[in-house]
Design an enzyme around this catalytic site. Structure first.
Site, PDB file in Angstrom:
ATOM      1  N   ASP A  75      19.215-110.622 -31.801  1.00  0.00           N
ATOM      2  CA  ASP A  75      19.035-111.841 -32.592  1.00  0.00           C
ATOM      3  C   ASP A  75      20.344-112.169 -33.301  1.00  0.00           C
ATOM      4  O   ASP A  75      21.023-111.278 -33.810  1.00  0.00           O
ATOM      5  CB  ASP A  75      17.961-111.644 -33.686  1.00  0.00           C
ATOM      6  CG  ASP A  75      16.622-111.242 -33.112  1.00  0.00           C
ATOM      7  OD1 ASP A  75      16.309-111.704 -32.015  1.00  0.00           O
ATOM      8  OD2 ASP A  75      15.910-110.459 -33.771  1.00  0.00           O
ATOM      9  N   ASP A  81      19.925-112.937 -43.687  1.00  0.00           N
ATOM     10  CA  ASP A  81      19.348-111.707 -43.132  1.00  0.00           C
ATOM     11  C   ASP A  81      20.080-110.503 -43.728  1.00  0.00           C
ATOM     12  O   ASP A  81      19.467-109.526 -44.158  1.00  0.00           O
ATOM     13  CB  ASP A  81      19.554-111.632 -41.605  1.00  0.00           C
ATOM     14  CG  ASP A  81      18.598-112.497 -40.820  1.00  0.00           C
ATOM     15  OD1 ASP A  81      17.446-112.632 -41.240  1.00  0.00           O
ATOM     16  OD2 ASP A  81      19.008-113.012 -39.766  1.00  0.00           O
ATOM     17  N   GLU A 104      14.866-104.101 -39.486  1.00  0.00           N
ATOM     18  CA  GLU A 104      15.185-104.885 -38.293  1.00  0.00           C
ATOM     19  C   GLU A 104      16.705-105.038 -38.143  1.00  0.00           C
ATOM     20  O   GLU A 104      17.217-105.117 -37.029  1.00  0.00           O
ATOM     21  CB  GLU A 104      14.549-106.286 -38.383  1.00  0.00           C
ATOM     22  CG  GLU A 104      14.959-107.164 -37.211  1.00  0.00           C
ATOM     23  CD  GLU A 104      14.297-108.544 -37.165  1.00  0.00           C
ATOM     24  OE1 GLU A 104      13.387-108.797 -37.942  1.00  0.00           O
ATOM     25  OE2 GLU A 104      14.718-109.341 -36.330  1.00  0.00           O
ATOM     26  N   GLU A 105      17.395-105.089 -39.249  1.00  0.00           N
ATOM     27  CA  GLU A 105      18.843-105.345 -39.185  1.00  0.00           C
ATOM     28  C   GLU A 105      19.676-104.080 -39.005  1.00  0.00           C
ATOM     29  O   GLU A 105      20.894-104.168 -38.891  1.00  0.00           O
ATOM     30  CB  GLU A 105      19.295-106.099 -40.443  1.00  0.00           C
ATOM     31  CG  GLU A 105      18.549-107.407 -40.684  1.00  0.00           C
ATOM     32  CD  GLU A 105      18.615-108.380 -39.494  1.00  0.00           C
ATOM     33  OE1 GLU A 105      19.596-108.353 -38.738  1.00  0.00           O
ATOM     34  OE2 GLU A 105      17.639-109.148 -39.314  1.00  0.00           O
ATOM     35  N   ASP A 126      11.230-105.800 -42.187  1.00  0.00           N
ATOM     36  CA  ASP A 126      11.987-106.938 -41.663  1.00  0.00           C
ATOM     37  C   ASP A 126      12.411-107.714 -42.901  1.00  0.00           C
ATOM     38  O   ASP A 126      11.574-108.317 -43.583  1.00  0.00           O
ATOM     39  CB  ASP A 126      11.068-107.789 -40.761  1.00  0.00           C
ATOM     40  CG  ASP A 126      11.816-108.986 -40.175  1.00  0.00           C
ATOM     41  OD1 ASP A 126      12.937-109.263 -40.627  1.00  0.00           O
ATOM     42  OD2 ASP A 126      11.260-109.635 -39.272  1.00  0.00           O
ATOM     43  N   LEU A 128      14.040-110.493 -43.602  1.00  0.00           N
ATOM     44  CA  LEU A 128      13.830-111.945 -43.699  1.00  0.00           C
ATOM     45  C   LEU A 128      13.373-112.480 -42.347  1.00  0.00           C
ATOM     46  O   LEU A 128      14.179-112.948 -41.534  1.00  0.00           O
ATOM     47  CB  LEU A 128      15.127-112.635 -44.151  1.00  0.00           C
ATOM     48  CG  LEU A 128      14.917-113.956 -44.880  1.00  0.00           C
ATOM     49  CD1 LEU A 128      14.017-113.807 -46.088  1.00  0.00           C
ATOM     50  CD2 LEU A 128      16.242-114.565 -45.282  1.00  0.00           C
ATOM     51  N   ASP A 129      12.070-112.398 -42.136  1.00  0.00           N
ATOM     52  CA  ASP A 129      11.518-112.861 -40.862  1.00  0.00           C
ATOM     53  C   ASP A 129      11.510-114.388 -40.831  1.00  0.00           C
ATOM     54  O   ASP A 129      11.236-115.031 -41.840  1.00  0.00           O
ATOM     55  CB  ASP A 129      10.091-112.333 -40.699  1.00  0.00           C
ATOM     56  CG  ASP A 129       9.536-112.700 -39.342  1.00  0.00           C
ATOM     57  OD1 ASP A 129      10.070-112.197 -38.344  1.00  0.00           O
ATOM     58  OD2 ASP A 129       8.608-113.518 -39.282  1.00  0.00           O
ATOM     59  N   GLU A 284       6.892-105.817 -37.827  1.00  0.00           N
ATOM     60  CA  GLU A 284       6.257-107.143 -37.813  1.00  0.00           C
ATOM     61  C   GLU A 284       4.755-106.995 -37.505  1.00  0.00           C
ATOM     62  O   GLU A 284       3.903-107.351 -38.304  1.00  0.00           O
ATOM     63  CB  GLU A 284       6.957-108.068 -36.804  1.00  0.00           C
ATOM     64  CG  GLU A 284       8.374-108.419 -37.243  1.00  0.00           C
ATOM     65  CD  GLU A 284       9.184-109.223 -36.234  1.00  0.00           C
ATOM     66  OE1 GLU A 284      10.134-109.893 -36.657  1.00  0.00           O
ATOM     67  OE2 GLU A 284       8.905-109.169 -35.014  1.00  0.00           O
TER      68      GLU A 284
HETATM   69  P1  AHM Z   1      13.090-113.034 -36.223  1.00  0.00           P
HETATM   70  O1  AHM Z   1      12.616-111.684 -36.664  1.00  0.00           O
HETATM   71  O2  AHM Z   1      14.383-112.987 -35.484  1.00  0.00           O
HETATM   72  O3  AHM Z   1      13.088-114.040 -37.341  1.00  0.00           O
HETATM   73  O4  AHM Z   1      12.049-113.550 -35.068  1.00  0.00           O
HETATM   74  C1  AHM Z   1      10.698-113.505 -35.306  1.00  0.00           C
HETATM   75  C2  AHM Z   1      10.165-114.913 -35.344  1.00  0.00           C
HETATM   76  C3  AHM Z   1       8.782-114.958 -35.931  1.00  0.00           C
HETATM   77  O5  AHM Z   1       8.824-115.228 -37.296  1.00  0.00           O
HETATM   78  C4  AHM Z   1       8.132-116.087 -35.195  1.00  0.00           C
HETATM   79  O6  AHM Z   1       6.740-115.912 -35.084  1.00  0.00           O
HETATM   80  C5  AHM Z   1       8.800-116.033 -33.842  1.00  0.00           C
HETATM   81  O7  AHM Z   1      10.040-115.392 -34.026  1.00  0.00           O
HETATM   82  C6  AHM Z   1       9.031-117.391 -33.274  1.00  0.00           C
HETATM   83  O8  AHM Z   1       9.544-117.281 -31.993  1.00  0.00           O
HETATM   84  P2  AHM Z   1       9.690-118.574 -31.031  1.00  0.00           P
HETATM   85  O9  AHM Z   1      10.787-119.391 -31.613  1.00  0.00           O
HETATM   86  O10 AHM Z   1      10.015-118.012 -29.685  1.00  0.00           O
HETATM   87  O11 AHM Z   1       8.361-119.303 -31.046  1.00  0.00           O
HETATM   88 MG    MG Z   2      11.449-110.744 -37.721  1.00  0.00          MG
END
Ligand code: AHM
Ligand code: MG
Length: 339
Positions: A75, A81, A104-105, A126, A128-129, A284
């Site tokens: 990511d 983040d 996550e980071e 995580d 900052l999801d 998550e």
């Molecule tokens: P992240 O942890 O990199 O923020 O990704 C997780 C996020 C979730 O919050 C969300 O449900 C999903 O990715 C959305 O994915 P998409 O853009 O494929 O629908």
């Molecule tokens: Mg996340």
């Protein structure tokens, strides 16, 4: 006067209970409770307040946008983040009973102190999801899972954290939305707190929250329809014909929060891009699954209970099917042996 939710005496109908008070009271109810949680949760809520402050000032301070780096799962890292990760590490780092932190980071878990040195818990989070939504001011959140490590023989970092979700001793999230909400479970139901900015405390607003048993709402990134296994396509066709509404923010904390309060089902199925599903099991899916189950809902990965998956890696991905029991069942009815 008696509290209708807890059946305990209360002085007035408007008692003011902070998250800290609530945890201390909960700990007193259970024999053998050591006060460990209040130490850990006070660090997490302190971090939540500090992150909320940063998120609120996004656009004023130079905290928006990408850092131009990627985390271990590929990511793109947003500045916030990394800032949020540092805030949580700093808040939890000096809690004497926290032995392991995993994020996550971060590529691998960080060992702070051994069990012999008092490190009895692992906190996996995580920071900052949904952070890719930050530039457009959509709700984002911190998700956390707490595991007990004190009784384990191994001191190897991965062995300490690779426990199934059924062994989580607490889980929760902080949603930085139009208000700042902390949803928390220690395995005795789910309680919802809102940050009262004027006094700097999370205040209990919904004790023992339960998810509505049914609601005609599905939450999924429907743009991937052609990539979903047949069973999910069959379910969506059925939902279209049966008066359902679609709601998808693209930020898991915000989507699950709405699902908890209003009912419905949230899904991230396997896709061609992510054959195992996109969301991460340890920080998550597992904490969200514990919260939703504790609120009376269901949380599955295809047909398996998420909490029973034996993890094999910190950043392992899974599909998710989470929500009101009747709505999860409707999806299951359409998942044949091919999905
Ligand atoms: P992240 O942890 O990199 O923020 O990704 C997780 C996020 C979730 O919050 C969300 O449900 C999903 O990715 C959305 O994915 P998409 O853009 O494929 O629908
Ligand atoms: Mg996340």
């Amino acid at each position: 006067m008696t509290d209708p939710h807890t059946a305990k005496p209360r002085l007035t109908k408007d008692n003011l209970t902070s998250l800290q008070t609530h945890i201390l009271a909960e700990e007193q109810e259970y024999p053998g409770a050591t006060g460990d949680f209040s130490w850990i949760l006070s660090a997490i809520t302190l971090a939540g307040k500090a992150i909320a402050n940063k998120v609120r000032r996004a656009g004023i301070e130079d905290v928006l946008g990408s850092l131009g780096t990627q985390n271990i799962t590929g990511d793109t890292q947003q500045k916030l983040d990394v800032i949020s990760n540092e805030i949580i590490m700093r808040c939890l780092g000096d809690r004497a009973n926290v032995g392991v932190l995993a994020s996550e980071e971060g590529d691998t878990p960080v060992i702070l102190r051994s069990s012999a040195e008092g490190g009895h818990y692992a906190v996996i989070f995580d920071p900052l999801d949904g952070s890719s939504n930050l530039d457009v001011s959509v709700g984002v959140g911190t998700i956390f899972s707490i595991l007990r490590t004190a009784d384990l023989k191994s001191e190897a970092p991965e062995d300490l954290i690779l426990q199934p979700g059924t062994l989580q001793v607490a889980a929760g999230y902080v949603l930085y939305g139009s208000s700042v909400v902390c949803m928390l479970t220690t395995g005795h139901g789910v309680d919802m707190f809102v940050l009262d900015q004027s006094i700097g405390a999370f205040v209990l607003v919904k004790p023992k929250l339960t998810i509505p048993s049914t609601k005609k709402i599905y939450s999924i990134n429907e743009a991937y329809y052609d990539d979903f296994p047949d069973g999910y396509q069959r379910y969506l066709n059925w939902a279209h014909a049966n008066g359902y509404s679609g709601r998808y923010i693209g930020s898991m904390v915000a989507d699950i929060h709405r699902t908890l309060l209003m009912g419905g089902v949230f899904m991230y199925p396997p896709t061609k891009a992510h054959p195992q599903g996109k969301l991460r099991l340890m920080y998550e899916a597992n904490p969200m699954a514990m919260i939703v189950e504790q609120a009376g809902g269901k949380a599955l990965a295809e047909k398996q209970r998420i909490l029973e998956i034996q993890p094999t890696g910190l950043h392992q991905r899974t599909s998710v099917l989470i929500g009101s029991p009747a709505e999860v069942d409707h999806v299951l009815e359409h998942l044949g042996s091919d999905s």
